[in-house]
Design a protein around this motif. Structure first.
Motif, short mmCIF file in Angstrom:
data_model
loop_
_atom_site.label_atom_id
_atom_site.label_comp_id
_atom_site.label_asym_id
_atom_site.label_seq_id
_atom_site.Cartn_x
_atom_site.Cartn_y
_atom_site.Cartn_z
N LYS A 1 0.84 -1.19 0.00
CA LYS A 1 0.00 0.00 0.00
C LYS A 1 0.88 1.26 0.00
O LYS A 1 0.38 2.38 -0.08
CB LYS A 1 -0.90 0.00 1.24
CG LYS A 1 -1.72 -1.26 1.41
CD LYS A 1 -3.15 -1.09 0.90
CE LYS A 1 -4.04 -2.24 1.33
NZ LYS A 1 -3.82 -3.47 0.55
N ASP A 2 2.19 1.08 0.17
CA ASP A 2 3.10 2.22 0.25
C ASP A 2 3.54 2.71 -1.12
O ASP A 2 4.00 3.83 -1.27
CB ASP A 2 4.37 1.82 1.02
CG ASP A 2 4.05 1.36 2.43
OD1 ASP A 2 3.11 1.92 3.01
OD2 ASP A 2 4.72 0.45 2.93
N SER B 1 3.22 3.64 -5.16
CA SER B 1 2.30 4.07 -6.21
C SER B 1 2.36 3.07 -7.36
O SER B 1 3.27 2.25 -7.44
CB SER B 1 2.68 5.45 -6.72
OG SER B 1 3.88 5.36 -7.46
N LEU B 2 1.39 3.15 -8.28
CA LEU B 2 1.40 2.24 -9.42
C LEU B 2 2.70 2.35 -10.20
O LEU B 2 3.29 1.36 -10.61
CB LEU B 2 0.20 2.52 -10.33
CG LEU B 2 -1.17 2.03 -9.84
CD1 LEU B 2 -2.28 2.52 -10.77
CD2 LEU B 2 -1.21 0.50 -9.75
N ASP C 1 5.63 3.44 -9.07
CA ASP C 1 6.70 2.85 -8.26
C ASP C 1 6.70 1.33 -8.39
O ASP C 1 7.76 0.70 -8.45
CB ASP C 1 6.51 3.19 -6.77
CG ASP C 1 6.87 4.63 -6.47
OD1 ASP C 1 7.51 5.25 -7.33
OD2 ASP C 1 6.49 5.13 -5.39
N LYS C 2 5.52 0.77 -8.40
CA LYS C 2 5.41 -0.68 -8.51
C LYS C 2 6.06 -1.16 -9.80
O LYS C 2 6.81 -2.12 -9.82
CB LYS C 2 3.94 -1.13 -8.47
CG LYS C 2 3.33 -0.96 -7.10
CD LYS C 2 1.95 -1.58 -6.99
CE LYS C 2 1.50 -1.41 -5.53
NZ LYS C 2 0.39 -2.25 -5.17
N ASN D 1 -3.43 -3.08 -10.06
CA ASN D 1 -2.21 -3.24 -9.28
C ASN D 1 -1.38 -4.41 -9.80
O ASN D 1 -0.15 -4.34 -9.86
CB ASN D 1 -2.54 -3.46 -7.80
CG ASN D 1 -2.60 -2.16 -7.04
OD1 ASN D 1 -1.56 -1.62 -6.66
ND2 ASN D 1 -3.79 -1.63 -6.86
N TYR E 1 0.21 -3.47 -13.30
CA TYR E 1 1.40 -2.62 -13.19
C TYR E 1 2.57 -3.40 -12.59
O TYR E 1 3.72 -3.15 -12.92
CB TYR E 1 1.10 -1.37 -12.36
CG TYR E 1 0.61 -0.21 -13.20
CD1 TYR E 1 -0.72 -0.15 -13.61
CD2 TYR E 1 1.48 0.79 -13.62
CE1 TYR E 1 -1.17 0.89 -14.40
CE2 TYR E 1 1.04 1.83 -14.41
CZ TYR E 1 -0.28 1.89 -14.80
OH TYR E 1 -0.72 2.91 -15.60
#
Lengths: 550, 374, 329
Positions: A148-149, A151-152, A154-155, B264, B267
């Motif tokens: 949850k830390d 961002s898309l 960053d992922k 999610n 990505y």
């Protein structure tokens, strides 16, 4: 007794080498001054640990081995006893996590030693970010997905890095010319990773010691750990039952003994010298009438060798390794790595009533950790090191190392510079910060106090002390090189060093005409037959045949 | 599973082709290693052992063969029903759980010989033993149809009880245990379709049903553990349909949450098929013009960050063609033309990044162009 | 590996299949007795595809098949003498007898009765009286009834109705209603619909996509998304693609290379993956896949019935499938 090789000291490297030599068909005698296996990698009961610490802390005159140990382990302090159930602890002198894919696991499987030992998966690796607060390290696709830390975007970037690190990056353009540059810079410049993510990767995924650690070896470690995930479970790492490396060393000794090696513990060595005609070594042990004669000696640091019969304190000098401040602490409340309010685990809430019929459904609260690793990046802690990363390994009942309701904390801080501070002073801030993560007991308002603690500084072995082999005399003494100080690499480096040692030993023994022999069991004809050394480990003699289950 | 336990001496790992996760092989795969012409095996490596070990193995096997053949003849004679014959089937099935005739023989003995002489308490206890036997066998042979089938048979035969007021008590206890066993099996291999099929069977037939909501939570857990696990996504699609149809979840809200979850995953790993197939299910027939437009834009953003992503391109083509097919009345002729051109451009890009399926992209481009001309 | 793996070692594989019956001293031979009828069908079909049909003795084979007749069960074949009748071994028995032109040995009426007795109210078929249901058994029934010329006795609507229930949004089919799409079940459902002339039940573009995505970078095919490749899927996937006329949607050269790399070049036979133990199941399905890919020197294999195309054509049962054209050697 006449043997091919005498191994002095039963640390992990020596024990693996002894097992391999014994299995290859050489006659081995393996000696340790201590009353236990494992040497400086041993797993001890709490009582043994106290005796170990006190012997090294005192000034009483003693054997050459103990005086060498006193130079190696300094600044020792400990809390008073008693520690209840002290015999139910298996405390490691060298805390380690073992990558599921790597030379040590290979050696365990190929040698059959795996059947003597059990392992527990490391449950979590977290990074310290502030008082009472840690973050999980996103080291896998699933971690990144759940985080949850991040961002898309960053992922996507973090995953791109992880895929890069899991692949064959040698020679790729991203790495070109940056092999030796600091790894944290590489993460920032090449993969556009933010500071916090880069720190988590460098210190808690690659286990870098400092911001100066070079890129290529860091990437290689990460690749190994990424490839380890999934082999035995979601974590890359295993923790050995009953104190880890000491127990594993003992397993290799047992295999060596099965192959015919002789074992002598608890005996000081009175002399090591060439015999009259200078063709063999003669080793005498205190309290034993019969001496040992051999062609080759493998001698751990601290053991006498013919060239320097009494190792002096000056042997202990600087090597490529750093000294490490260590603490071993026993607590009776569990740690938790879940950050209040930000736990992704608590998002899964199985209606308890529905699961009632389902026996012992593992409720995924997982607040309490049994086996976990916490990493403090440099400068993450006021009063802590601004240069080096420290780590804390937690092992509890699940790793068979502590009685129920007790946990052992192992703190390790590499010392990058000379310091006059005591081990206890260096590590106190880390210990306090770790205790701040204890799950509070609602019935008690008193802050958690350790039940027992030992602090000390472990100095690296000297490489220079190893005598050169192949000098004028035909005799040789081999000295095992020191293992890595990284908590994630120590086990594998011992296995790598052991294999190199094995091949050197085979070469040296061949040079003096010693051939390995294997027992033949040909019905009536029992005898020995000369064999060739084909590999580090010969094929296993027994098959694990599922049809045996009949 | 938290404890790794012992490391098997032949434990071996097969690496996935495209990414770094690793699936450990099932124990079943280790059954035979030497050169024996076997009939039907998967994943058994050809392995070299020392001569001594092979010779010892051969000797052991000859002894076992003798034992097996005697057992086999006794069993197939099916001459008698009794404890001895029943135990014979136990031994036989432990050796060879795929021997369906032995299972049939055993069930016949239970139904016609044993059950009629026992009290319901005893019958229930016998069936519990049967279930334990199959649990042990499934641990060794998680993909053998007939073992799973025997479990179904056991459950169907649990008698009423323990009392007149609680006729489903035994059944409920047994069925609850089944859910536990099947979760253990899915912990060991999260893609075992036998286990998933069995799970659906249990959920559909247990006397006191579990809520579909908790099954949704279960799929979340499995997907979080590994989102390449399409079996879990599949199950999720089935559970959601039932939650939507029964009004337990608002489809609009719920779908938005699913789009967020799957985004999610997209990505995190745009090359994972499971995620894109699930996304395609979420879009469905693409009736909602705004949703499909928004998703097209979101995939386009991901493609901008990851310009070589085959699945971004492939999905864009699919959704744009869906728009051309179902929302053509909302489009101007120019928009139609440019959507068609984008599809054709993406399809030619796909021929570059995914040459193995080049002919499919060519065919699609041809069809797309043909439709535009019509 | 002693020999080259770039060609199909036909004589070696023929010898391998021939040798399978000669290993009666091996425990494994007896442990697999419950698959013997199927194994003979796999072996014989593989030999027919390699144009080595005569490598196995016809009379012995017919004798064996007839010795598996289970009179008590009322009309089916077991996998082995004294084993119980099952729909799977019954189909294999019929296929073998047809390939050996010996169907006259069977009491067809009783076989048809046995098969039809296994249809459930939902339309699916059970494997035997014990009630395990699966689309595989449904295919066994439809295939066998078609081969016996008795399809008109089947309730086609009910049967197709169950197949429809097994269809998923990805275009594929599962083993039972609600199950995940799986290439083996895609084959049995697609072939069933082909036999019943009901291919309109399939979203052909969607299923073609799903099937084409089964090919992984090694060239092999997997059975479900994100799973490992395996030689047997060469047939499950390819047969469905051939029925949909979409074989060109994958890279045939890479698949051929993958299948060939799984050959045991020392002892013959094909394994599930390179370096693994060969067996007759993967040998048959590997060769079947190669036949559909137009590999030179092989006979055509009918993907609907999984039997030699010549046999099916002679019976007038050929459907409109398309493999790749046979390459010149």
């Amino acid at each position: 007794m006449d043997v091919d090789v005498v191994v002095l000291g039963s640390g992990l490297t020596e024990s693996i080498a002894a097992a391999a030599l014994s299995k290859a068909g050489f006659k081995v005698a393996h000696i340790d001054v201590n009353p236990y296996y494992g040497g400086d990698n041993a797993s001890l009961t709490a009582e043994e640990l106290v005796a170990w610490a006190d012997e090294r802390a005192s000034d009483a005159s003693s054997s050459s081995y103990v005086s060498a140990q006193r130079s190696k382990f300094t600044s020792i302090s400990r809390s008073a006893l008693p520690l209840p159930q002290s015999r139910q602890y298996s405390i490691s002198l060298s805390p380690a996590v073992i990558p599921s894919v790597g030379p040590l696991i290979d050696a365990l499987i190929a040698s059959g030693v795996s059947r003597y030992g059990g392992f527990k998966l490391l449950e979590k690796v977290a990074i310290y970010i502030g008082p009472g607060s840690v973050k999980p390290v996103p080291g896998s696709k699933e971690d990144v997905f759940k985080s949850k830390d991040l961002s898309l975007l960053d992922k996507r970037r973090l995953m791109r890095f992880l895929m890069f690190a899991a692949g064959d990056f040698e020679g790729m353009k991203e790495l070109e010319g940056k092999e030796d540059s600091p790894f944290t810079d590489f993460l920032r410049d090449v993969f556009s990773l933010g500071e916090e993510t880069a720190a988590a990767i460098a210190y808690a995924l690659a286990f870098c010691v400092s911001a100066q650690d070079p890129t290529l070896p860091s990437l290689q470690r990460i690749r190994k750990y990424l490839r380890s995930t999934g082999r035995y479970g979601p974590s890359s790492f295993l923790v050995g039952h009953y104190g880890g490396l000491g127990e594993i060393a003992q397993g290799f000794c047992r295999t060596a003994a099965v192959g015919g090696a002789a074992y002598i513990l608890s005996h000081n060595i009175s002399s090591v010298e060439p015999d009259q005609d200078g063709r063999k070594y003669r080793i005498s042990l205190e309290g034993l009438d019969e001496s040992l004669s051999c062609d080759l000696i493998i001698s751990s640091p601290g053991y006498p060798s013919p060239e320097s019969p009494s190792p002096a304190a000056t042997d202990i000098a600087t090597s490529s390794n750093h000294a490490i401040a260590r603490a071993i602490t026993v607590i009776d409340s569990p740690l938790s790595f879940s950050t209040p309010g930000a736990s992704s685990d608590s998002a899964i809430d199985i209606p308890a009533a529905e699961e009632a019929g389902v026996q012992e459904e593992q409720t995924p609260s997982k607040q309490e950790l049994d086996t976990a690793l916490l990493v403090f990046p440099p400068s993450s802690l006021p009063g802590g090191s601004s240069q080096a990363a420290a780590d804390v390994l937690v092992t509890g009942e699940g790793s068979m190392s502590a009685p129920k309701g007790k946990w052992i904390l192992y703190l390790s801080l590499p010392l990058l510079e000379q310091t006059s501070e005591s081990a206890e002073a260096l590590l106190r801030p880390y210990l306090d910060a770790t205790l701040g993560l204890v799950v509070p007991d609602p019935a008690s308002s008193v802050p958690v106090q350790p039940l027992f603690s030992v602090f000390y500084i472990e100095h690296p072995e000297s490489l220079a002390a190893a005598p050169s082999t192949g000098d004028a005399s035909a005799l040789s003494v081999l000295r095992p090189p020191p293992s890595s100080i990284l908590i994630s690499e120590q086990a594998d480096s011992a296995a790598v060093n052991a294999e190199a040692l094995f091949w050197k030993a085979v070469g040296a023994l061949k040079a003096v005409g010693r051939r390995p022999k294997r027992r033949m069991d040909d019905g009536e004809d029992m005898g020995e037959e000369e064999v060739e050394v084909e590999g580090f480990w010969p094929p296993l003699d027994t098959l694990d045949d599922p049809l045996d289950d009949w | 599973m938290t404890s790794a336990g012992m490391i098997g001496s032949e434990l071996e790992v097969i690496r996935g082709q495209t990414r770094c996760e690793v699936a450990s092989r099932s124990k079943r795969a280790n059954v035979m290693k030497s050169r024996i012409p076997t009939t039907y095996v998967h994943g058994v490596k050809r392995v070299r052992y020392s001569q001594e070990a092979l010779e010892a193995k051969r000797r052991k096997e000859q002894a076992k063969l003798k034992e097996y053949l005697i057992l086999n003849d006794d069993l197939l004679a099916k001459a008698y029903w009794g404890k001895e014959a029943f135990d014979l089937t136990t031994r036989m099935l432990n050796m060879n759980p795929e021997f369906y005739t032995a299972w049939n023989y055993r069930r016949n003995m239970l139904i016609h010989g044993i059950f009629p002489t026992r009290t319901p308490v005893e019958v229930n206890a016998l069936l519990t033993d049967e279930l334990s036997l199959t649990t042990a066998l499934l641990k060794q042979h998680p993909k053998v149809y007939v073992i799973w089938n025997h479990r179904r048979w056991c459950l169907a035969n649990v008698p009423d009880g323990p009392s007149h007021t609680d006729l489903d008590g035994w059944r409920q206890t047994n069925w609850n245990k089944e859910l536990y066993v099947v979760e253990k099996m899915l912990d060991a291999d999260a893609r075992n379709f036998h286990a998933w099929n069995y799970r659906r069977y249990i959920l559909a037939h247990m006397p006191a049903k579990r809520s579909a909501q908790s099954e949704l939570v279960y799929t979340t857990r499995k997907i979080e553990a590994n989102f390449s696990n399409f079996s879990a996504w599949h199950q999720r699609s089935k559970v959601l349909i039932s939650l939507w149809e029964t009004g337990q979840l608002d489809p609009r809200v719920s779908k938005e949450e699913e789009f967020e979850l799957v985004k999610n995953a997209m990505y995190t790993d745009p090359s994972d098929q499971s995620v894109w197939i699930y996304h395609r299910w979420l879009i469905g027939a693409g009736e909602e013009f705004e949703v499909i437009q928004r998703e097209i834009a979101s995939i386009q953003e991901l493609l901008d960050e990851q310009p070589d992503s085959k699945w971004c391109m492939e999905s864009l083509v699919f959704y744009k063609r869906l728009v051309l097919r179902h929302h053509v009345q909302r489009l101007t002729a120019t928009e139609r033309g440019s959507l068609t051109q984008e599809c054709i451009r993406l399809l030619s890009g796909l021929q570059e990044v995914d040459p193995s399926r080049r002919q499919r992209y060519k065919d699609l481009a041809w069809h797309t162009a043909a439709q535009q001309r019509m | 590996m002693s020999a080259s793996t770039s060609t199909l070692l036909i004589p070696l594989h023929a010898k391998y299949v021939q040798s399978l019956g000669e290993s009666k001293d091996d425990l494994m031979y007896h442990l697999t007795a419950h698959l013997r009828m199927n194994a003979i069908y796999w072996g014989l079909t593989a030999l027919c595809t390699m144009n080595h049909k005569d490598a196995l003795n016809r009379e012995e084979m017919i004798e064996f098949v007839m010795s598996c007749w289970d009179d008590e069960a009322g009309g089916g074949f077991g996998a082995h003498p004294d084993h119980d009748a099952h729909i799977h071994s019954t189909l294999s028995a019929i296929q073998i007898l047809i390939m050996q032109d010996a169907l006259d040995r069977v009491d067809v009426d009783r076989v048809v009765k046995f098969i039809l007795s296994l249809q459930q109210p939902s339309g699916v078929f059970a494997g035997d009286q014990w009630g395990e249901i699966d689309t595989r058994f449904l295919y066994c029934a439809v295939n066998a009834l078609s081969l016996l010329g008795r399809l008109h006795e089947l309730d086609v609507e009910k049967t197709v109705g169950y197949v429809r229930q097994c269809r998923n949004f990805d275009g594929g089919f599962g083993a039972v209603a609600g199950a995940e799409s799986h290439a083996a079940m895609v084959f049995v459902c697609t072939a069933t619909l082909a036999i019943l002339d009901r291919l309109d039940e399939i979203d052909q573009e969607m299923l073609g996509w799903w099937l084409a995505e089964r090919q992984v970078p090694s060239g092999g095919l997997n059975g479900r998304p994100e799973k490992l490749e395996d030689v047997c899927y060469s047939f499950w996937v390819l047969s469905a693609m051939a029925i949909l006329k979409k074989v060109p949607w994958i890279d045939s050269d890479k698949l051929i290379a993958f299948i060939l790399s799984a050959q045991d070049t020392d002892h013959g036979g094909i394994a599930d993956r390179p370096g693994n133990q060969a067996d007759v199941f993967h040998t048959h399905f590997g060769i079947a896949g190669l036949s559909l890919l137009g590999y030179p020197g092989l006979a055509d294999l009918d993907p609907v019935y999984c039997m030699p195309a010549r046999v099916i054509e002679r019976m007038g049962l050929r459907k409109g499938w398309e493999g790749l054209p046979r390459k010149a050697s």
